[in-house]
Design a protein around this motif. Structure first.
Motif, PDB file in Angstrom:
ATOM      1  N   VAL A 108       0.835  -1.210   0.000  1.00  0.00           N
ATOM      2  CA  VAL A 108       0.000   0.000   0.000  1.00  0.00           C
ATOM      3  C   VAL A 108       0.864   1.252   0.000  1.00  0.00           C
ATOM      4  CG1 VAL A 108      -1.705   1.329   1.306  1.00  0.00           C
ATOM      5  CG2 VAL A 108      -1.930  -1.153   1.132  1.00  0.00           C
ATOM      6  N   ASP A 109       1.918   1.239   0.799  1.00  0.00           N
ATOM      7  CA  ASP A 109       2.807   2.405   0.868  1.00  0.00           C
ATOM      8  C   ASP A 109       3.477   2.663  -0.489  1.00  0.00           C
ATOM      9  OD1 ASP A 109       4.331   4.458   2.453  1.00  0.00           O
ATOM     10  OD2 ASP A 109       6.014   3.199   1.828  1.00  0.00           O
ATOM     11  N   PHE A 110       3.897   1.594  -1.145  1.00  0.00           N
ATOM     12  CA  PHE A 110       4.556   1.744  -2.444  1.00  0.00           C
ATOM     13  C   PHE A 110       3.591   2.257  -3.506  1.00  0.00           C
ATOM     14  CE2 PHE A 110       6.098   0.357  -6.572  1.00  0.00           C
ATOM     15  CZ  PHE A 110       7.455   0.639  -6.504  1.00  0.00           C
ATOM     16  N   SER A 111       2.348   1.791  -3.454  1.00  0.00           N
ATOM     17  CA  SER A 111       1.364   2.167  -4.471  1.00  0.00           C
ATOM     18  C   SER A 111       0.949   3.625  -4.362  1.00  0.00           C
ATOM     19  CB  SER A 111       0.129   1.272  -4.366  1.00  0.00           C
ATOM     20  OG  SER A 111      -0.587   1.550  -3.167  1.00  0.00           O
ATOM     21  N   GLY A 112       0.980   4.180  -3.140  1.00  0.00           N
ATOM     22  CA  GLY A 112       0.594   5.577  -2.957  1.00  0.00           C
ATOM     23  C   GLY A 112      -0.903   5.828  -3.050  1.00  0.00           C
ATOM     24  N   VAL A 113      -1.725   4.785  -2.862  1.00  0.00           N
ATOM     25  CA  VAL A 113      -3.184   4.961  -2.934  1.00  0.00           C
ATOM     26  C   VAL A 113      -3.842   4.603  -1.598  1.00  0.00           C
ATOM     27  CG1 VAL A 113      -3.281   4.567  -5.426  1.00  0.00           C
ATOM     28  CG2 VAL A 113      -3.508   2.618  -3.873  1.00  0.00           C
ATOM     29  N   ASP A 167      -9.867   1.344   0.566  1.00  0.00           N
ATOM     30  CA  ASP A 167     -11.150   0.692   0.838  1.00  0.00           C
ATOM     31  C   ASP A 167     -12.253   1.171  -0.097  1.00  0.00           C
ATOM     32  OD1 ASP A 167     -10.429  -1.039   3.046  1.00  0.00           O
ATOM     33  OD2 ASP A 167     -10.113   0.805   4.198  1.00  0.00           O
ATOM     34  N   THR A 168     -11.845   1.734  -1.258  1.00  0.00           N
ATOM     35  CA  THR A 168     -12.767   2.174  -2.289  1.00  0.00           C
ATOM     36  C   THR A 168     -12.743   1.169  -3.440  1.00  0.00           C
ATOM     37  OG1 THR A 168     -12.363   4.496  -1.746  1.00  0.00           O
ATOM     38  CG2 THR A 168     -13.306   4.040  -3.918  1.00  0.00           C
ATOM     39  N   PRO A 169     -13.917   0.837  -4.014  1.00  0.00           N
ATOM     40  CA  PRO A 169     -13.914  -0.091  -5.166  1.00  0.00           C
ATOM     41  C   PRO A 169     -13.006   0.428  -6.280  1.00  0.00           C
ATOM     42  CG  PRO A 169     -16.152   0.239  -4.372  1.00  0.00           C
ATOM     43  CD  PRO A 169     -15.286   1.207  -3.612  1.00  0.00           C
ATOM     44  N   VAL A 170     -12.231  -0.460  -6.894  1.00  0.00           N
ATOM     45  CA  VAL A 170     -11.225  -0.035  -7.868  1.00  0.00           C
ATOM     46  C   VAL A 170     -11.849   0.456  -9.177  1.00  0.00           C
ATOM     47  CG1 VAL A 170      -9.410  -1.521  -6.944  1.00  0.00           C
ATOM     48  CG2 VAL A 170     -10.916  -2.388  -8.739  1.00  0.00           C
ATOM     49  N   LYS A 171     -13.163   0.227  -9.361  1.00  0.00           N
ATOM     50  CA  LYS A 171     -13.814   0.758 -10.563  1.00  0.00           C
ATOM     51  C   LYS A 171     -13.827   2.286 -10.544  1.00  0.00           C
ATOM     52  CE  LYS A 171     -18.585   0.618  -8.773  1.00  0.00           C
ATOM     53  NZ  LYS A 171     -19.942   0.036  -8.968  1.00  0.00           N
ATOM     54  N   ARG A 172     -13.590   2.874  -9.368  1.00  0.00           N
ATOM     55  CA  ARG A 172     -13.543   4.332  -9.259  1.00  0.00           C
ATOM     56  C   ARG A 172     -12.104   4.854  -9.333  1.00  0.00           C
ATOM     57  NH1 ARG A 172     -17.580   3.282  -5.001  1.00  0.00           N
ATOM     58  NH2 ARG A 172     -19.630   3.700  -5.905  1.00  0.00           N
ATOM     59  N   TYR A 173     -11.142   3.957  -9.526  1.00  0.00           N
ATOM     60  CA  TYR A 173      -9.746   4.361  -9.644  1.00  0.00           C
ATOM     61  C   TYR A 173      -9.484   4.897 -11.059  1.00  0.00           C
ATOM     62  CZ  TYR A 173      -8.313   1.933  -5.318  1.00  0.00           C
ATOM     63  OH  TYR A 173      -8.152   1.534  -4.023  1.00  0.00           O
ATOM     64  N   SER A 174      -8.524   5.797 -11.145  1.00  0.00           N
ATOM     65  CA  SER A 174      -8.032   6.198 -12.465  1.00  0.00           C
ATOM     66  C   SER A 174      -7.121   5.087 -13.002  1.00  0.00           C
ATOM     67  CB  SER A 174      -7.243   7.506 -12.372  1.00  0.00           C
ATOM     68  OG  SER A 174      -6.036   7.302 -11.656  1.00  0.00           O
ATOM     69  N   MET A 191      -3.928   4.991 -11.000  1.00  0.00           N
ATOM     70  CA  MET A 191      -4.055   4.341  -9.691  1.00  0.00           C
ATOM     71  C   MET A 191      -4.133   2.825  -9.850  1.00  0.00           C
ATOM     72  SD  MET A 191      -6.777   7.052  -8.102  1.00  0.00           S
ATOM     73  CE  MET A 191      -7.171   6.108  -6.638  1.00  0.00           C
ATOM     74  N   TYR A 192      -4.830   2.380 -10.896  1.00  0.00           N
ATOM     75  CA  TYR A 192      -4.911   0.950 -11.207  1.00  0.00           C
ATOM     76  C   TYR A 192      -3.527   0.344 -11.343  1.00  0.00           C
ATOM     77  CZ  TYR A 192      -9.344  -1.416 -12.351  1.00  0.00           C
ATOM     78  OH  TYR A 192     -10.516  -2.121 -12.297  1.00  0.00           O
ATOM     79  N   VAL A 193      -2.725   0.956 -12.203  1.00  0.00           N
ATOM     80  CA  VAL A 193      -1.415   0.384 -12.496  1.00  0.00           C
ATOM     81  C   VAL A 193      -0.481   0.521 -11.299  1.00  0.00           C
ATOM     82  CG1 VAL A 193      -0.253   2.422 -13.465  1.00  0.00           C
ATOM     83  CG2 VAL A 193       0.307   0.149 -14.327  1.00  0.00           C
ATOM     84  N   ARG A 194      -0.636   1.557 -10.508  1.00  0.00           N
ATOM     85  CA  ARG A 194       0.162   1.692  -9.285  1.00  0.00           C
ATOM     86  C   ARG A 194      -0.060   0.488  -8.370  1.00  0.00           C
ATOM     87  NH1 ARG A 194       2.061   6.465  -6.875  1.00  0.00           N
ATOM     88  NH2 ARG A 194       2.334   8.204  -8.321  1.00  0.00           N
ATOM     89  N   LEU A 195      -1.340   0.174  -8.133  1.00  0.00           N
ATOM     90  CA  LEU A 195      -1.659  -0.919  -7.218  1.00  0.00           C
ATOM     91  C   LEU A 195      -1.250  -2.264  -7.809  1.00  0.00           C
ATOM     92  CD1 LEU A 195      -2.894  -1.236  -4.438  1.00  0.00           C
ATOM     93  CD2 LEU A 195      -5.122  -1.594  -5.506  1.00  0.00           C
ATOM     94  N   ALA A 196      -1.494  -2.436  -9.118  1.00  0.00           N
ATOM     95  CA  ALA A 196      -1.147  -3.698  -9.768  1.00  0.00           C
ATOM     96  C   ALA A 196       0.356  -3.943  -9.738  1.00  0.00           C
ATOM     97  CB  ALA A 196      -1.657  -3.702 -11.208  1.00  0.00           C
ATOM     98  N   ALA A 227       3.924   2.960 -18.704  1.00  0.00           N
ATOM     99  CA  ALA A 227       3.660   4.187 -19.450  1.00  0.00           C
ATOM    100  C   ALA A 227       2.393   4.874 -18.970  1.00  0.00           C
ATOM    101  CB  ALA A 227       3.538   3.881 -20.936  1.00  0.00           C
ATOM    102  N   VAL A 228       1.519   4.106 -18.272  1.00  0.00           N
ATOM    103  CA  VAL A 228       0.274   4.690 -17.780  1.00  0.00           C
ATOM    104  C   VAL A 228       0.528   5.581 -16.581  1.00  0.00           C
ATOM    105  CG1 VAL A 228      -2.027   4.157 -16.884  1.00  0.00           C
ATOM    106  CG2 VAL A 228      -0.984   2.677 -18.615  1.00  0.00           C
ATOM    107  N   GLY A 229       1.504   5.229 -15.755  1.00  0.00           N
ATOM    108  CA  GLY A 229       1.779   5.997 -14.547  1.00  0.00           C
ATOM    109  C   GLY A 229       2.421   7.336 -14.841  1.00  0.00           C
ATOM    110  N   ASP A 230       2.420   8.214 -13.835  1.00  0.00           N
ATOM    111  CA  ASP A 230       3.064   9.513 -14.002  1.00  0.00           C
ATOM    112  C   ASP A 230       4.578   9.368 -13.882  1.00  0.00           C
ATOM    113  OD1 ASP A 230       3.573   9.298 -11.231  1.00  0.00           O
ATOM    114  OD2 ASP A 230       1.707  10.332 -10.747  1.00  0.00           O
ATOM    115  N   ALA A 231       5.292  10.467 -14.146  1.00  0.00           N
ATOM    116  CA  ALA A 231       6.762  10.422 -14.190  1.00  0.00           C
ATOM    117  C   ALA A 231       7.351   9.986 -12.856  1.00  0.00           C
ATOM    118  CB  ALA A 231       7.309  11.790 -14.588  1.00  0.00           C
TER     119      ALA A 231
END
Length: 420
Positions: free
Chosen positions: A151-156, A161-168, A171-176, A195-199
């Motif tokens: 969780v700390d690495f993903s930054g989300v 505790d929010t459904p991932v369908k509401r993730y950008s 955020m999806y790729v961060r967690l994955a 490439a989906v994530g920010d710099a």
């Protein structure tokens, strides 16, 4: 010890259909197999070239691929779009089976091939960590032990505790990626999902993958179109072109081969430029760039030694020719320019075609796209000034300081100094 071995692997697809083809084809395959004969459709099919129309309904996405990867290697897999990179990763991840050949693996494989693979949109980030971790082969105890770190690495954390369908998608790729990177696997396979994530997150991911290979001795297969990232992270390279293995070896040699063999390259159509000013006594006929070995290239690294080859056409023998070359960014803003006359170098040219070479040592300009323009003076009289770029070329961040690593800098120039 070997981590992966690919032995004559090929993958064939039938265009326009789901699966291998029609019922007739499947029955034909079955009949040949019953008689101990090979698949009759392995003898047909065309090379995987997405840019041309073929006549066969079968295509070879990969053909006769052989390589070995040792434990602890970081291997960059590069090539143009459609070269077969993602197909190769799916075969190595056992998402799909090769049509022919065998793949040998030594150790557990974690793969991140698409954004949110294995995620359920209705479940929360917390639940998906456990679900995705289980799919990737982690035990519940292992996931629980690494949960806070993931969780700390993903930054989300705020949305865990929010459904991932509401993730950008970011955020999806961060967690994955966080789940895949913290799996205690021997082999980590990563496609161009970063490439989906920010710099900032891309830099974080590259740092984590560097730690995985250099610190933990795990094996990484990394597909990316970011040549600087491949160069800094990987020690080996695999180059694919139209489904075939073009090169397998050191990453620097692999990148050089990629730049040289890029089939996107066509010489600049300088002779087609009609919007010009000047007397046209001496004119630009062609302009292209070669590396120090004399190979024509369409992409360059900062710090590279280059030859700008200029072909001029003269109406008659001409003296006192001053050649100017200017460099511009993608917005056409001038970065720098040089005239041969700056160094008191004026040419005496013969009637017809003349070849001029400008050596550019330790190239220091950095711009994602470089435009090269030109101007010719005969004495003080303008001879040729094309009103559009003679050449456009990509620039990648390279090892400018010869330290074995690339430097990320948001500036059009790199400066090398002597510190004391």
């Amino acid at each position: 010890m070997l981590a992966l071995k690919a032995e004559n692997i090929s993958k064939q697809y039938r265009l326009g259909q789901v699966g291998t083809g029609t019922l007739t084809h499947d029955l034909n395959r079955f009949w040949h197999r019953m008689r101990g004969k090979e698949d009759p459709y392995l003898k047909i099919g065309e090379t995987n070239d997405r840019s041309s129309k073929g006549s066969s309904e079968y295509v070879w996405s990969l053909r006769d691929i052989n390589f070995e990867i040792e434990q602890g290697d970081a291997v960059g897999i590069i090539g143009r779009n459609g070269a077969g990179k993602s197909t190769l990763l799916k075969l190595l991840s056992k998402v799909t089976k090769p049509t022919t050949g065998k793949i040998y693996t030594n150790g557990r494989i974690a793969s991140l091939l698409e954004v949110g693979t294995g995620f359920h949109p209705e479940m929360t980030g917390r639940e998906n960590i456990y679900l995705n971790g289980a799919i990737l082969g982690m035990t519940k105890k292992e996931i629980k032990r690494k949960f806070d770190e993931i969780v700390d690495f993903s930054g989300v954390e705020r949305y865990i505790d929010t459904p991932v369908k509401r993730y950008s998608s970011g955020m999806y790729v961060r967690l994955a990626f966080a789940v895949a990177a913290h799996l205690e696997s021997e082999i980590l396979i990563v496609d161009e999902v970063l490439a989906v994530g920010d710099a900032e997150f891309q830099k974080k991911c590259l740092g984590k993958m560097g730690d995985v290979t250099k610190g933990e001795g795990r094996t990484i297969l990394f597909v990316s179109h970011n040549m600087a990232a491949v160069k800094s992270l990987c020690n080996k390279g695999i180059l694919l072109q139209n489904g075939k293995l073009l090169f397998n070896g050191g990453v620097n040699d692999c990148l050089d081969k990629y730049l040289v063999s890029s089939i996107d390259y066509t010489k600049s159509k300088v002779s087609d430029i009609t919007d010009r000013t000047g007397s046209q006594q001496v004119t630009f006929s062609d302009v292209y760039i070669e590396d120090q070995n004399g190979y024509t290239i369409n992409s360059i690294f900062t710090g590279q030694n280059l030859k700008l080859v200029i072909i001029l056409n003269c109406v008659s023998d001409t003296e006192n020719v001053d050649i100017g070359i200017s460099f511009h960014d993608k917005f056409d803003d001038t970065l720098s320019y040089i005239y041969s006359g700056f160094q008191n170098h004026y040419y005496h040219l013969k009637k017809g075609e003349n070849k001029i070479v400008l050596l550019l040592e330790n190239f220091s300009i950095f711009s994602s796209l470089l435009k090269i323009r030109g101007r010719i003076l005969v004495g003080t009289v303008e001879s040729d000034w094309p009103q559009q770029a003679l050449l456009e070329i990509k620039i990648e961040q390279g090892d400018f300081f010869n330290t074995g690593k690339t430097i990320e800098i948001e500036a059009p120039f790199l400066i090398k100094g002597n510190w004391s």
